[in-house]
Design a protein around this motif. Structure first.
Motif, PDB file in Angstrom:
ATOM      1  N   CYS A 242       9.194  -2.466   7.955  1.00 38.34           N
ATOM      2  CA  CYS A 242       7.890  -2.187   7.347  1.00 38.34           C
ATOM      3  C   CYS A 242       6.758  -2.476   8.338  1.00 38.34           C
ATOM      4  O   CYS A 242       6.603  -3.603   8.806  1.00 38.34           O
ATOM      5  CB  CYS A 242       7.699  -3.020   6.093  1.00 38.34           C
ATOM      6  N   PRO A 243       5.947  -1.465   8.667  1.00 35.89           N
ATOM      7  CA  PRO A 243       4.861  -1.665   9.624  1.00 35.89           C
ATOM      8  C   PRO A 243       3.709  -2.498   9.058  1.00 35.89           C
ATOM      9  O   PRO A 243       2.838  -2.933   9.804  1.00 35.89           O
ATOM     10  CB  PRO A 243       4.411  -0.239   9.947  1.00 35.89           C
ATOM     11  N   LEU A 244       3.712  -2.737   7.751  1.00 35.05           N
ATOM     12  CA  LEU A 244       2.621  -3.485   7.125  1.00 35.05           C
ATOM     13  C   LEU A 244       2.970  -4.957   6.913  1.00 35.05           C
ATOM     14  O   LEU A 244       2.283  -5.659   6.183  1.00 35.05           O
ATOM     15  CB  LEU A 244       2.255  -2.825   5.792  1.00 35.05           C
ATOM     16  N   HIS A 245       4.002  -5.410   7.585  1.00 25.91           N
ATOM     17  CA  HIS A 245       4.488  -6.781   7.473  1.00 25.91           C
ATOM     18  C   HIS A 245       3.364  -7.807   7.581  1.00 25.91           C
ATOM     19  O   HIS A 245       3.151  -8.627   6.705  1.00 25.91           O
ATOM     20  CB  HIS A 245       5.565  -6.987   8.550  1.00 25.91           C
ATOM     21  N   GLU A 246       2.617  -7.754   8.667  1.00 29.62           N
ATOM     22  CA  GLU A 246       1.551  -8.740   8.881  1.00 29.62           C
ATOM     23  C   GLU A 246       0.389  -8.545   7.922  1.00 29.62           C
ATOM     24  O   GLU A 246      -0.215  -9.518   7.473  1.00 29.62           O
ATOM     25  CB  GLU A 246       1.088  -8.699  10.330  1.00 29.62           C
TER      26      GLU A 246
ATOM     27  N   PRO B 135       0.795  -1.228   0.000  1.00 33.82           N
ATOM     28  CA  PRO B 135       0.000   0.000   0.000  1.00 33.82           C
ATOM     29  C   PRO B 135       0.830   1.282   0.000  1.00 33.82           C
ATOM     30  O   PRO B 135       0.367   2.313  -0.474  1.00 33.82           O
ATOM     31  CB  PRO B 135      -0.855  -0.097   1.251  1.00 33.82           C
ATOM     32  N   GLU B 136       2.041   1.225   0.510  1.00 35.53           N
ATOM     33  CA  GLU B 136       2.871   2.432   0.528  1.00 35.53           C
ATOM     34  C   GLU B 136       3.383   2.783  -0.865  1.00 35.53           C
ATOM     35  O   GLU B 136       3.566   3.946  -1.186  1.00 35.53           O
ATOM     36  CB  GLU B 136       4.054   2.254   1.481  1.00 35.53           C
ATOM     37  N   ILE B 137       3.607   1.758  -1.697  1.00 38.29           N
ATOM     38  CA  ILE B 137       4.147   1.992  -3.035  1.00 38.29           C
ATOM     39  C   ILE B 137       3.048   1.933  -4.090  1.00 38.29           C
ATOM     40  O   ILE B 137       3.138   2.576  -5.130  1.00 38.29           O
ATOM     41  CB  ILE B 137       5.271   0.985  -3.337  1.00 38.29           C
ATOM     42  N   GLY B 138       2.003   1.160  -3.815  1.00 39.50           N
ATOM     43  CA  GLY B 138       0.895   1.061  -4.759  1.00 39.50           C
ATOM     44  C   GLY B 138       1.165   0.127  -5.924  1.00 39.50           C
ATOM     45  O   GLY B 138       0.617   0.310  -7.009  1.00 39.50           O
ATOM     46  N   LEU B 139       2.013  -0.880  -5.689  1.00 37.97           N
ATOM     47  CA  LEU B 139       2.329  -1.857  -6.727  1.00 37.97           C
ATOM     48  C   LEU B 139       2.257  -3.240  -6.107  1.00 37.97           C
ATOM     49  O   LEU B 139       2.566  -3.418  -4.917  1.00 37.97           O
ATOM     50  CB  LEU B 139       3.737  -1.588  -7.285  1.00 37.97           C
TER      51      LEU B 139
ATOM     52  N   VAL C  78       0.604 -24.507   0.350  1.00 41.69           N
ATOM     53  CA  VAL C  78       1.465 -23.635  -0.442  1.00 41.69           C
ATOM     54  C   VAL C  78       2.291 -22.786   0.512  1.00 41.69           C
ATOM     55  O   VAL C  78       1.750 -22.182   1.440  1.00 41.69           O
ATOM     56  CB  VAL C  78       0.634 -22.728  -1.382  1.00 41.69           C
ATOM     57  N   PHE C  79       3.590 -22.779   0.263  1.00 41.90           N
ATOM     58  CA  PHE C  79       4.520 -22.003   1.072  1.00 41.90           C
ATOM     59  C   PHE C  79       5.180 -20.961   0.181  1.00 41.90           C
ATOM     60  O   PHE C  79       5.704 -21.304  -0.882  1.00 41.90           O
ATOM     61  CB  PHE C  79       5.589 -22.909   1.694  1.00 41.90           C
ATOM     62  N   VAL C  80       5.123 -19.708   0.612  1.00 45.37           N
ATOM     63  CA  VAL C  80       5.704 -18.617  -0.166  1.00 45.37           C
ATOM     64  C   VAL C  80       6.721 -17.887   0.706  1.00 45.37           C
ATOM     65  O   VAL C  80       6.465 -17.607   1.869  1.00 45.37           O
ATOM     66  CB  VAL C  80       4.606 -17.631  -0.639  1.00 45.37           C
ATOM     67  N   ARG C  81       7.871 -17.604   0.109  1.00 51.02           N
ATOM     68  CA  ARG C  81       8.867 -16.759   0.753  1.00 51.02           C
ATOM     69  C   ARG C  81       8.821 -15.419   0.051  1.00 51.02           C
ATOM     70  O   ARG C  81       8.925 -15.351  -1.179  1.00 51.02           O
ATOM     71  CB  ARG C  81      10.259 -17.377   0.623  1.00 51.02           C
ATOM     72  N   LEU C  82       8.622 -14.387   0.825  1.00 54.52           N
ATOM     73  CA  LEU C  82       8.643 -13.050   0.242  1.00 54.52           C
ATOM     74  C   LEU C  82       9.356 -12.109   1.170  1.00 54.52           C
ATOM     75  O   LEU C  82       9.564 -12.385   2.340  1.00 54.52           O
ATOM     76  CB  LEU C  82       7.243 -12.549  -0.132  1.00 54.52           C
ATOM     77  N   THR C  83       9.764 -11.012   0.619  1.00 54.82           N
ATOM     78  CA  THR C  83      10.435  -9.990   1.393  1.00 54.82           C
ATOM     79  C   THR C  83       9.613  -8.721   1.323  1.00 54.82           C
ATOM     80  O   THR C  83       8.569  -8.686   0.664  1.00 54.82           O
ATOM     81  CB  THR C  83      11.883  -9.768   0.878  1.00 54.82           C
ATOM     82  N   LEU C  84      10.072  -7.714   1.991  1.00 48.60           N
ATOM     83  CA  LEU C  84       9.422  -6.404   1.944  1.00 48.60           C
ATOM     84  C   LEU C  84      10.480  -5.384   1.555  1.00 48.60           C
ATOM     85  O   LEU C  84      11.676  -5.666   1.578  1.00 48.60           O
ATOM     86  CB  LEU C  84       8.785  -6.081   3.288  1.00 48.60           C
ATOM     87  N   THR C  85      10.047  -4.211   1.198  1.00 46.71           N
ATOM     88  CA  THR C  85      10.992  -3.205   0.718  1.00 46.71           C
ATOM     89  C   THR C  85      11.891  -2.662   1.816  1.00 46.71           C
ATOM     90  O   THR C  85      12.963  -2.148   1.526  1.00 46.71           O
ATOM     91  CB  THR C  85      10.261  -2.042   0.029  1.00 46.71           C
ATOM     92  N   ALA C  86      11.474  -2.795   3.084  1.00 46.21           N
ATOM     93  CA  ALA C  86      12.284  -2.311   4.203  1.00 46.21           C
ATOM     94  C   ALA C  86      12.057  -3.216   5.418  1.00 46.21           C
ATOM     95  O   ALA C  86      10.912  -3.581   5.700  1.00 46.21           O
ATOM     96  CB  ALA C  86      11.920  -0.877   4.553  1.00 46.21           C
ATOM     97  N   PRO C  87      13.123  -3.580   6.140  1.00 42.54           N
ATOM     98  CA  PRO C  87      12.976  -4.473   7.287  1.00 42.54           C
ATOM     99  C   PRO C  87      12.002  -3.973   8.356  1.00 42.54           C
ATOM    100  O   PRO C  87      11.339  -4.766   8.995  1.00 42.54           O
ATOM    101  CB  PRO C  87      14.393  -4.562   7.859  1.00 42.54           C
TER     102      PRO C  87
ATOM    103  N   LEU D  97       6.811  -5.896  -7.804  1.00 44.28           N
ATOM    104  CA  LEU D  97       7.834  -5.257  -6.976  1.00 44.28           C
ATOM    105  C   LEU D  97       9.055  -6.157  -6.800  1.00 44.28           C
ATOM    106  O   LEU D  97      10.104  -5.708  -6.372  1.00 44.28           O
ATOM    107  CB  LEU D  97       7.273  -4.913  -5.594  1.00 44.28           C
ATOM    108  N   GLY D  98       8.905  -7.432  -7.130  1.00 45.35           N
ATOM    109  CA  GLY D  98      10.011  -8.369  -6.966  1.00 45.35           C
ATOM    110  C   GLY D  98      10.155  -8.864  -5.541  1.00 45.35           C
ATOM    111  O   GLY D  98      11.245  -9.256  -5.115  1.00 45.35           O
ATOM    112  N   LEU D  99       9.055  -8.886  -4.808  1.00 43.33           N
ATOM    113  CA  LEU D  99       9.099  -9.287  -3.405  1.00 43.33           C
ATOM    114  C   LEU D  99       8.959 -10.790  -3.198  1.00 43.33           C
ATOM    115  O   LEU D  99       9.264 -11.292  -2.123  1.00 43.33           O
ATOM    116  CB  LEU D  99       8.007  -8.562  -2.611  1.00 43.33           C
TER     117      LEU D  99
END
Length: 99
Positions: A51-55, A17-21, A40-49, A26-28
């Motif tokens: 990030c308050p929107l993690h959950e 939501p912060e970037i809108g993509l 199904v198991f997914v590994r993803l990252t966030l744009t910043a460690p 985003l390549g996450l």
């Protein structure tokens, strides 16, 4: 059986939501494992460690994946290695962001 492409398609509905993509462009998304029992198991990252929107993003991804026929459970693990960089944004993502 659900495919990796199916998972990526529904993950395109989950946006940062912060970037809108979406998380795919985003390549996450760093990895997808699909088990025969419908998990199904997914590994993803966030744009910043910090990030308050993690959950929020993780749960939205799990809920999107669980809409797929044949998926019994979805689990998202947030990982930080390798660190995300803007180089991971897809060509479509760059276009959508006007880069």
């Amino acid at each position: 059986m659900v495919t990796e492409e199916d998972v990526l398609t529904v993950l395109k509905e989950v946006s940062d939501p912060e970037i809108g993509l979406n998380v795919v462009d985003l390549g996450l998304v760093y990895g997808i494992d699909i088990e025969e029992d419908g998990k199904v198991f997914v590994r993803l990252t966030l744009t910043a460690p910090g990030c308050p929107l993690h959950e929020t993003i993780s749960r939205a991804a799990e809920m999107a994946i669980e809409t797929l026929d044949g998926v019994k459970e979805a689990h998202v693990e947030v990982v930080w290695d390798p660190p995300w960089t803007p180089d991971l944004i897809s060509d479509e993502g760059r276009r959508l962001l006007g880069l």
